[in-house]
Design a protein around this motif. Structure first.
Motif, PDB file in Angstrom:
ATOM      1  N   THR A 100       9.608  13.013 -37.912  1.00 14.50           N
ATOM      2  CA  THR A 100       8.341  12.281 -37.966  1.00 14.50           C
ATOM      3  C   THR A 100       7.439  12.681 -36.806  1.00 14.50           C
ATOM      4  N   ARG A 101       6.130  12.505 -37.012  1.00 17.85           N
ATOM      5  CA  ARG A 101       5.161  12.731 -35.944  1.00 17.85           C
ATOM      6  C   ARG A 101       4.639  11.361 -35.516  1.00 17.85           C
ATOM      7  N   GLN A 102       4.752  11.032 -34.231  1.00 11.81           N
ATOM      8  CA  GLN A 102       4.427   9.687 -33.773  1.00 11.81           C
ATOM      9  C   GLN A 102       4.190   9.666 -32.260  1.00 11.81           C
ATOM     10  N   THR A 103       3.914   8.490 -31.756  1.00 10.14           N
ATOM     11  CA  THR A 103       3.756   8.288 -30.318  1.00 10.14           C
ATOM     12  C   THR A 103       4.999   7.613 -29.774  1.00 10.14           C
ATOM     13  N   LEU A 104       5.596   8.209 -28.764  1.00 16.14           N
ATOM     14  CA  LEU A 104       6.763   7.624 -28.102  1.00 16.14           C
ATOM     15  C   LEU A 104       6.317   6.954 -26.808  1.00 16.14           C
ATOM     16  N   VAL A 105       6.831   5.758 -26.576  1.00 15.83           N
ATOM     17  CA  VAL A 105       6.514   5.023 -25.350  1.00 15.83           C
ATOM     18  C   VAL A 105       7.820   4.625 -24.676  1.00 15.83           C
ATOM     19  N   ASP A 106       8.020   5.088 -23.452  1.00 15.90           N
ATOM     20  CA  ASP A 106       9.186   4.713 -22.652  1.00 15.90           C
ATOM     21  C   ASP A 106       8.823   3.455 -21.865  1.00 15.90           C
ATOM     22  N   SER A 107       9.273   2.311 -22.344  1.00 23.57           N
ATOM     23  CA  SER A 107       8.928   1.057 -21.681  1.00 23.57           C
ATOM     24  C   SER A 107      10.177   0.228 -21.444  1.00 23.57           C
ATOM     25  N   GLU A 108      10.120  -0.611 -20.428  1.00 28.45           N
ATOM     26  CA  GLU A 108      11.226  -1.506 -20.108  1.00 28.45           C
ATOM     27  C   GLU A 108      10.668  -2.845 -19.646  1.00 28.45           C
ATOM     28  N   THR A 109      11.428  -3.895 -19.890  1.00 25.21           N
ATOM     29  CA  THR A 109      11.023  -5.237 -19.500  1.00 25.21           C
ATOM     30  C   THR A 109      11.982  -5.778 -18.453  1.00 25.21           C
ATOM     31  N   ALA A 110      11.427  -6.356 -17.389  1.00 25.67           N
ATOM     32  CA  ALA A 110      12.233  -6.895 -16.289  1.00 25.67           C
ATOM     33  C   ALA A 110      11.832  -8.335 -16.013  1.00 25.67           C
ATOM     34  N   ASP A 111      12.752  -9.079 -15.412  1.00 27.04           N
ATOM     35  CA  ASP A 111      12.470 -10.448 -15.000  1.00 27.04           C
ATOM     36  C   ASP A 111      11.583 -10.444 -13.756  1.00 27.04           C
ATOM     37  N   GLY A 112      10.605 -11.326 -13.722  1.00 18.44           N
ATOM     38  CA  GLY A 112       9.735 -11.450 -12.562  1.00 18.44           C
ATOM     39  C   GLY A 112       9.583 -12.904 -12.160  1.00 18.44           C
ATOM     40  N   GLU A 113       9.077 -13.112 -10.959  1.00 22.61           N
ATOM     41  CA  GLU A 113       8.833 -14.453 -10.442  1.00 22.61           C
ATOM     42  C   GLU A 113       7.352 -14.605 -10.128  1.00 22.61           C
ATOM     43  N   LEU A 114       6.724 -15.575 -10.764  1.00 27.38           N
ATOM     44  CA  LEU A 114       5.324 -15.868 -10.508  1.00 27.38           C
ATOM     45  C   LEU A 114       5.218 -16.830  -9.336  1.00 27.38           C
ATOM     46  N   ARG A 119      -2.175 -15.842  -6.786  1.00 25.74           N
ATOM     47  CA  ARG A 119      -0.935 -15.816  -7.551  1.00 25.74           C
ATOM     48  C   ARG A 119      -0.588 -14.371  -7.895  1.00 25.74           C
ATOM     49  N   VAL A 120       0.642 -14.015  -7.675  1.00 21.17           N
ATOM     50  CA  VAL A 120       1.128 -12.674  -7.995  1.00 21.17           C
ATOM     51  C   VAL A 120       2.503 -12.803  -8.635  1.00 21.17           C
ATOM     52  N   VAL A 121       2.939 -11.722  -9.240  1.00 17.90           N
ATOM     53  CA  VAL A 121       4.275 -11.663  -9.825  1.00 17.90           C
ATOM     54  C   VAL A 121       5.095 -10.666  -9.020  1.00 17.90           C
ATOM     55  N   THR A 122       6.287 -11.067  -8.640  1.00 18.57           N
ATOM     56  CA  THR A 122       7.184 -10.198  -7.881  1.00 18.57           C
ATOM     57  C   THR A 122       8.383  -9.826  -8.753  1.00 18.57           C
ATOM     58  N   VAL A 123       8.681  -8.535  -8.807  1.00 19.28           N
ATOM     59  CA  VAL A 123       9.794  -8.024  -9.605  1.00 19.28           C
ATOM     60  C   VAL A 123      10.706  -7.202  -8.700  1.00 19.28           C
ATOM     61  N   PHE A 177       0.312 -22.383 -13.305  1.00 21.21           N
ATOM     62  CA  PHE A 177       1.678 -22.066 -12.900  1.00 21.21           C
ATOM     63  C   PHE A 177       1.693 -21.734 -11.418  1.00 21.21           C
ATOM     64  N   ASP A 178       2.217 -22.633 -10.602  1.00 23.39           N
ATOM     65  CA  ASP A 178       2.386 -22.318  -9.189  1.00 23.39           C
ATOM     66  C   ASP A 178       3.575 -21.389  -9.001  1.00 23.39           C
ATOM     67  N   SER A 179       4.636 -21.660  -9.768  1.00 22.53           N
ATOM     68  CA  SER A 179       5.828 -20.806  -9.730  1.00 22.53           C
ATOM     69  C   SER A 179       6.497 -20.873 -11.092  1.00 22.53           C
ATOM     70  N   ALA A 180       6.997 -19.740 -11.557  1.00 22.99           N
ATOM     71  CA  ALA A 180       7.638 -19.684 -12.870  1.00 22.99           C
ATOM     72  C   ALA A 180       8.339 -18.346 -13.024  1.00 22.99           C
ATOM     73  N   SER A 181       9.321 -18.314 -13.935  1.00 25.61           N
ATOM     74  CA  SER A 181       9.972 -17.063 -14.304  1.00 25.61           C
ATOM     75  C   SER A 181       9.187 -16.440 -15.448  1.00 25.61           C
ATOM     76  N   VAL A 182       8.928 -15.153 -15.358  1.00 28.95           N
ATOM     77  CA  VAL A 182       8.133 -14.441 -16.372  1.00 28.95           C
ATOM     78  C   VAL A 182       8.818 -13.130 -16.722  1.00 28.95           C
ATOM     79  N   ASP A 183       8.364 -12.521 -17.810  1.00 28.52           N
ATOM     80  CA  ASP A 183       8.815 -11.181 -18.187  1.00 28.52           C
ATOM     81  C   ASP A 183       7.695 -10.188 -17.905  1.00 28.52           C
ATOM     82  N   VAL A 184       8.069  -9.041 -17.360  1.00 32.15           N
ATOM     83  CA  VAL A 184       7.084  -8.006 -17.037  1.00 32.15           C
ATOM     84  C   VAL A 184       7.467  -6.725 -17.776  1.00 32.15           C
TER      85      VAL A 184
END
Length: 398
Positions: free
Chosen positions: A91-105, A250-254, A323-330
């Motif tokens: 097949t002809r397509q677009t490949l995306v190398d992506s990963e999801t990690a836990d983060g802290e807001l 507010r920032v997210v730390t991973v 959200f002052d603090s929370a677990s998020v996915d990045v």
């Protein structure tokens, strides 16, 4: 860490999305090493997938070699042989190398302010308070300790005749607060001392014309008091912690494993998924190598582990409101290849002469075509080879 590469297809794909894998010959030059993440949930297994695919490919390659004699001088010659047990399409397509990690807001890294002069705490900013330049963080024996902006910490008493970068940093703050009559440079002159006396008078401090050690605390900008370690009435000694502060945005730390360092590119775009399911666009603002020390058996100190700490800022800060603090996915995107030919990773065969090939099915016959591999993602791999075209059929070993 969650492997979750995404694919945008422009042709049929019999295999649905699968965990991202990595293998030799990656066009990005990155061959992720297998490893485990201590203390963090991890979905998928890039290293295990590659090992399994390679083992399977070697086994099938041995069978194909026996059937068609590849490894000789003409691996592209069509031969009559048993057809593979399953097929797949190129097949002809677009490949995306992506990963999801836990983060802290939250509000990012915190720093502790240590008292430089012993005494009794007579006032202290409450947790959650925002403190700007020239405003007090706390008081000892009713003497205010104020916040100023700068990257160089206060380390001595400043007085007439002193010179240096710390003098210039202080004078910049004095000028920003509206005091004048002196030249902002690295020289603490009598004119500077006069402006300091005026500043001290406004703060209700002793008008000495000197900036005593412990009278100011430097931070890079406005701060938010994260927590207090002392209360009004507490006796404190030099070196004792009084409060901790962070930035005001507010920032997210991973925390990433070193093996995933390819994901931590400053300026790269990411997607943050909040606890309510909403998504927010973000950017990697900073990366830092840190050493984490876990907890071992019976509460003993564990082995130190090197991590890559990533700080993510939101394109729209309002998206993080509530959200002052929370677990998020990045979700990180390490690389992307558009409009490329791909086959399932399991279709690769390890060739006796080295490299990889695929078994092209043509009617009742098959032939082995050597291929160059590129990006591995979503269970598929980018390939190029002589005569290999979109829609061709390749064999899939059991």
């Amino acid at each position: 860490m969650t492997a979750g590469a995404s694919v945008t297809e422009t042709g049929p794909s019999p295999d649905g999305p699968a965990p991202a894998t990595a293998g030799p010959g990656d066009a990005t030059g990155a061959v992720p090493a297998a490893g485990s993440r201590s203390g963090r949930r991890r979905r998928g297994g890039r290293g295990r997938a590659v090992a399994a695919v390679t083992t399977a490919a070697l086994a099938v390659a041995a069978g194909v070699a026996a059937a068609v004699g590849f490894g000789g001088d003409d691996p592209g010659t069509a031969t009559a042989s048993n057809l593979p047990p399953a097929n797949a399409q190129v097949t002809r397509q677009t490949l995306v190398d992506s990963e999801t990690a836990d983060g802290e807001l939250g509000y990012g890294e915190t720093r502790t302010v240590a008292v430089r002069k012993g005494g009794t705490i007579t006032s202290i900013a409450a947790a959650g308070t925002r403190v700007t330049r020239g405003k007090p963080l706390y008081s000892v024996d009713n003497q205010k300790v104020v916040l100023l902006y700068g990257g160089l910490p206060a380390y001595r008493t400043l007085r007439s005749g002193d010179s240096g970068d710390d003098v210039e940093q202080f004078e910049k703050n004095l000028s920003a607060l509206g005091y004048d009559g002196f030249t902002v440079d690295d020289e603490y002159t009598s004119a500077t001392a006069e402006a300091v006396q005026e500043w001290q008078e406004d703060l209700g401090l002793d008008e000495t014309g000197r900036v005593e050690l412990g009278q100011v605390v430097y931070a890079t900008g406005e701060v938010r008091v994260d927590s207090t370690e002392a209360e009004v009435g507490d006796a404190v000694q030099p070196g004792g912690g009084v409060l901790s502060y962070s930035g005001t945005s507010r920032v997210v730390t991973v925390s990433l494993d070193v093996d995933d360092q390819r994901l931590a590119k400053r300026g790269a775009k990411v997607t943050v998924t909040l606890p309510d399911g909403k998504e927010a666009a973000g950017t990697i603002a900073a990366t830092e190598t840190i050493i984490e020390t876990g907890t071992g058996a019976n509460g003993a100190q564990g082995e130190p582990e090197t991590k890559i700490e990533v700080t993510v800022t939101a394109a729209d800060p309002k998206a993080l409101a509530g959200f002052d603090s929370a677990s998020v996915d990045v979700a990180f995107t390490a690389a992307q290849r558009e409009n490329v030919l791909t086959v399932p990773v399991a279709a690769l065969l390890a060739l006796a002469e080295g490299g990889y090939g695929v078994e092209v099915v043509e009617g009742d016959a098959t032939r082995i075509v050597a291929v160059q591999t590129g990006m591995f993602a979503s269970g598929r791999v980018e390939v190029t080879g002589d005569g290999l075209v979109e829609g061709a059929t390749v064999g899939m070993p059991k």
